[in-house]
Design a protein around this motif. Sequence first.
Motif, PDB file in Angstrom:
ATOM      1  N   TRP A 202     111.218 137.451  43.037  1.00  0.00           N
ATOM      2  CA  TRP A 202     110.911 136.716  44.273  1.00  0.00           C
ATOM      3  C   TRP A 202     109.597 137.196  44.867  1.00  0.00           C
ATOM      4  CZ3 TRP A 202     116.301 136.329  47.139  1.00  0.00           C
ATOM      5  CH2 TRP A 202     117.037 135.281  46.541  1.00  0.00           C
ATOM      6  N   ARG A 203     109.318 138.497  44.771  1.00  0.00           N
ATOM      7  CA  ARG A 203     108.025 139.010  45.242  1.00  0.00           C
ATOM      8  C   ARG A 203     106.893 138.463  44.370  1.00  0.00           C
ATOM      9  NH1 ARG A 203     106.005 143.490  48.071  1.00  0.00           N
ATOM     10  NH2 ARG A 203     103.729 143.163  48.200  1.00  0.00           N
TER      11      ARG A 203
ATOM     12  N   LEU B 243     120.654 146.202  49.279  1.00  0.00           N
ATOM     13  CA  LEU B 243     119.618 145.317  48.753  1.00  0.00           C
ATOM     14  C   LEU B 243     120.079 143.868  48.746  1.00  0.00           C
ATOM     15  CD1 LEU B 243     116.878 144.849  47.458  1.00  0.00           C
ATOM     16  CD2 LEU B 243     117.859 145.497  45.235  1.00  0.00           C
TER      17      LEU B 243
ATOM     18  N   LEU C   7     118.279 140.770  50.689  1.00  0.00           N
ATOM     19  CA  LEU C   7     117.795 139.576  49.987  1.00  0.00           C
ATOM     20  C   LEU C   7     118.401 138.302  50.570  1.00  0.00           C
ATOM     21  CD1 LEU C   7     117.923 140.801  46.261  1.00  0.00           C
ATOM     22  CD2 LEU C   7     115.881 140.473  47.671  1.00  0.00           C
TER      23      LEU C   7
ATOM     24  N   ALA D 257     114.716 140.761  43.180  1.00  0.00           N
ATOM     25  CA  ALA D 257     113.803 141.091  44.271  1.00  0.00           C
ATOM     26  C   ALA D 257     112.355 141.125  43.773  1.00  0.00           C
ATOM     27  CB  ALA D 257     114.191 142.429  44.889  1.00  0.00           C
TER      28      ALA D 257
ATOM     29  N   LEU E 144     117.621 144.285  41.745  1.00  0.00           N
ATOM     30  CA  LEU E 144     116.231 144.733  41.838  1.00  0.00           C
ATOM     31  C   LEU E 144     115.310 143.795  41.054  1.00  0.00           C
ATOM     32  CD1 LEU E 144     114.359 146.899  42.938  1.00  0.00           C
ATOM     33  CD2 LEU E 144     114.826 148.274  40.896  1.00  0.00           C
TER      34      LEU E 144
END
Length: 380
Positions: A179-180, A127, A131, A176, A173
């Motif tokens: 950022w989404r 991950l 990223l 992530a 996580l």
Amino acid sequence: MTDPATTRRRWVPDRAQLATAGLVAMIFAITYVSTVRTKPLFAPDTRYYAGMALWFGGDSKDAAAREVAAHSAKMGWESPGADVLFGWGLVQPRVVYPALSTPFAKIFGIDGMAIVPGIATALFIALLTLLLALRWGNLVALVTVVLICTSHYLMFYFSAMLTESLTALWGALLLAIVWRFHKRPSYWLVGAMVLVTVISAFTRQATLIPAGAFVSAWFFALVLRQGERKWRWPALAIGATAIGVQVLQMMLWPGFSQVNQFKDKTGADTLGEALANSPRLAWDILTTDVNSMAVNDRSLLVLLALAVISMVVFWRRSESHLLLGALAAYEIYNVTNGTPTAFRYGTPGLVFVGCSVALLIATARTALRSPEAAPADQPA
């Protein structure tokens, strides 16, 4: 109408991505297998997690305690009785790792406790690589991840039968998801932030580290007027959840007092006296950790040094604000616990260290290629 060929190309990795993935997988395999073959993975804290996993699998507390004691004796350690093994307030809330390990402990015994950390470490590295590669490119991601994989301390923390690999994965996580959320805000992503924070809190009581990171990013976005609205919901969701769950855990499992631990380590009788003595304790911990890394783990020392340099140089960037908040919370945990850990307590914030290092490397790479094209210190 979307062209099916275009859609396929979007999801099929190119040569650079395949090369990056292959090199990261190879380096991770070498360092992970080397660690597993040369280091004892059963650590002192493992006794408590193993006891819970065996108990969750159907053993009685007394039977689980006897099995843990027998395994501990092989390492030359004594093991606490069932009352302490299952009644220490510090580890009682940490149910996620034992729960995930229950089927493996049922099949392989206590040695099965090493499987979940191995899987979590692989997922974290994958991950983190994704990223960093999406944001700064494949080469930058590769260099940053190599520094992490070649760290003796980090690979031991992650490979051992401990919670560090899982807390690092939850931190990555969360970033992530955030950022989404920046790209496509939605309430389900806010709910995902809350859920991951709760899971992290019941893995290890270290959620103030990611909470500090996102609250710090929100605060500096407000002060510098850099789009604070995109950080508002992540800061509120993660920060409020982290504080709320940690307070709840202290109320439900009062068998450990962080305040008493803090006073004991500072040699103080009152909280005020402990706070007055904390700068000296913080300096002692810092110098001990730096000396330890200088002797035993220069990769980690370089990684952290680059992250701090990046944080200072790019002081207007959100990556620096995230790292500052994470390091501040890590320092609070470390000082109140009063023990040098060589960044073990900081692993929930390792993703923010990686981002700061990647930003520095990416900027240096651009400057070396074309000095006039080097990116200015602008917020991300």
